[in-house]
Motif scaffolding. Structure first.
Motif, PDB file in Angstrom:
ATOM      1  N   ILE A  19      37.446  46.330  36.313  1.00  0.00           N
ATOM      2  CA  ILE A  19      38.312  46.882  37.357  1.00  0.00           C
ATOM      3  C   ILE A  19      37.962  46.150  38.649  1.00  0.00           C
ATOM      4  CG2 ILE A  19      38.913  48.936  38.694  1.00  0.00           C
ATOM      5  CD1 ILE A  19      37.875  50.528  36.166  1.00  0.00           C
ATOM      6  N   PHE A  20      38.972  45.545  39.262  1.00  0.00           N
ATOM      7  CA  PHE A  20      38.754  44.831  40.519  1.00  0.00           C
ATOM      8  C   PHE A  20      39.275  45.705  41.654  1.00  0.00           C
ATOM      9  CE2 PHE A  20      39.830  41.603  43.754  1.00  0.00           C
ATOM     10  CZ  PHE A  20      38.589  40.987  43.849  1.00  0.00           C
ATOM     11  N   ASP A  21      38.392  46.050  42.589  1.00  0.00           N
ATOM     12  CA  ASP A  21      38.761  46.945  43.681  1.00  0.00           C
ATOM     13  C   ASP A  21      37.935  46.579  44.916  1.00  0.00           C
ATOM     14  OD1 ASP A  21      39.986  49.073  44.996  1.00  0.00           O
ATOM     15  OD2 ASP A  21      38.489  50.519  44.325  1.00  0.00           O
ATOM     16  N   ASN A  22      38.584  46.450  46.062  1.00  0.00           N
ATOM     17  CA  ASN A  22      37.901  46.113  47.322  1.00  0.00           C
ATOM     18  C   ASN A  22      36.999  44.885  47.189  1.00  0.00           C
ATOM     19  OD1 ASN A  22      39.058  48.177  48.843  1.00  0.00           O
ATOM     20  ND2 ASN A  22      37.542  49.654  48.123  1.00  0.00           N
ATOM     21  N   ASN A  23      37.513  43.846  46.549  1.00  0.00           N
ATOM     22  CA  ASN A  23      36.770  42.594  46.357  1.00  0.00           C
ATOM     23  C   ASN A  23      35.482  42.757  45.562  1.00  0.00           C
ATOM     24  OD1 ASN A  23      38.624  40.903  47.706  1.00  0.00           O
ATOM     25  ND2 ASN A  23      37.835  41.619  49.668  1.00  0.00           N
ATOM     26  N   ASN A  25      33.866  44.024  41.506  1.00  0.00           N
ATOM     27  CA  ASN A  25      34.191  44.292  40.105  1.00  0.00           C
ATOM     28  C   ASN A  25      33.415  45.500  39.623  1.00  0.00           C
ATOM     29  OD1 ASN A  25      35.923  41.964  39.084  1.00  0.00           O
ATOM     30  ND2 ASN A  25      34.314  40.912  40.218  1.00  0.00           N
ATOM     31  N   TYR A  26      34.104  46.368  38.898  1.00  0.00           N
ATOM     32  CA  TYR A  26      33.499  47.600  38.398  1.00  0.00           C
ATOM     33  C   TYR A  26      33.803  47.778  36.924  1.00  0.00           C
ATOM     34  CZ  TYR A  26      33.159  48.901  43.332  1.00  0.00           C
ATOM     35  OH  TYR A  26      32.871  48.917  44.670  1.00  0.00           O
ATOM     36  N   LYS A  40      29.173  49.004  39.682  1.00  0.00           N
ATOM     37  CA  LYS A  40      29.518  47.678  40.202  1.00  0.00           C
ATOM     38  C   LYS A  40      28.791  46.641  39.358  1.00  0.00           C
ATOM     39  CE  LYS A  40      28.136  46.035  44.269  1.00  0.00           C
ATOM     40  NZ  LYS A  40      28.070  45.844  45.730  1.00  0.00           N
ATOM     41  N   LEU A  69      41.226  52.646  33.997  1.00  0.00           N
ATOM     42  CA  LEU A  69      41.783  52.641  35.357  1.00  0.00           C
ATOM     43  C   LEU A  69      42.085  54.056  35.826  1.00  0.00           C
ATOM     44  CD1 LEU A  69      44.085  49.516  35.211  1.00  0.00           C
ATOM     45  CD2 LEU A  69      42.148  49.855  36.732  1.00  0.00           C
ATOM     46  N   TYR A  72      38.747  55.677  36.522  1.00  0.00           N
ATOM     47  CA  TYR A  72      38.206  55.103  37.754  1.00  0.00           C
ATOM     48  C   TYR A  72      38.844  55.752  38.980  1.00  0.00           C
ATOM     49  CZ  TYR A  72      37.064  51.635  41.313  1.00  0.00           C
ATOM     50  OH  TYR A  72      36.614  51.027  42.459  1.00  0.00           O
ATOM     51  N   GLU A  73      40.181  55.825  38.978  1.00  0.00           N
ATOM     52  CA  GLU A  73      40.896  56.415  40.125  1.00  0.00           C
ATOM     53  C   GLU A  73      40.527  57.879  40.319  1.00  0.00           C
ATOM     54  OE1 GLU A  73      42.642  54.965  42.454  1.00  0.00           O
ATOM     55  OE2 GLU A  73      42.469  53.001  41.512  1.00  0.00           O
ATOM     56  N   LYS A  76      36.948  58.037  41.702  1.00  0.00           N
ATOM     57  CA  LYS A  76      36.955  57.517  43.073  1.00  0.00           C
ATOM     58  C   LYS A  76      37.551  58.539  44.039  1.00  0.00           C
ATOM     59  CE  LYS A  76      38.627  53.671  45.643  1.00  0.00           C
ATOM     60  NZ  LYS A  76      39.593  52.625  45.701  1.00  0.00           N
TER      61      LYS A  76
END
Length: 80
Positions: A19-23, A25-26, A40, A69, A72-73, A76
């Motif tokens: 998962i790519f989020d806010n530059n 990887n997770y 991360k 995903l 993750y959401e 988060k």
């Protein structure tokens, strides 16, 4: 002086599990029946559908790659 062979060991995961989020990887790590965490990870290299990680997970950990995903959401949003 002796020259040593640098042997790098890296864990590989399915690229689709990333998962790519806010530059960053997770991955979503499943620890137990009710233990899920966002982790991360640092990418070493990608090859076809595999991604090799330099840090972030251990060999014995389970990565969630289906509906990750959505999970993750949810996590988060819950943390914010």
């Amino acid at each position: 002086s002796a020259i040593k062979d640098l042997k790098t060991e890296a864990l590989s995961i399915s690229t689709s599990a990333l998962i790519f989020d806010n530059n960053e990887n997770y991955v979503v790590v499943h620890n137990s029946d009710c233990g899920i965490e966002l982790r991360k990870v640092e990418i070493l290299t990608k090859s076809n559908d595999k991604t090799f990680l330099s840090s972030g997970i251990n060999e014995d950990e389970t990565i969630i790659s289906k509906y990750h995903l959505l999970i993750y959401e949810q996590i988060k949003n819950f943390q914010n």
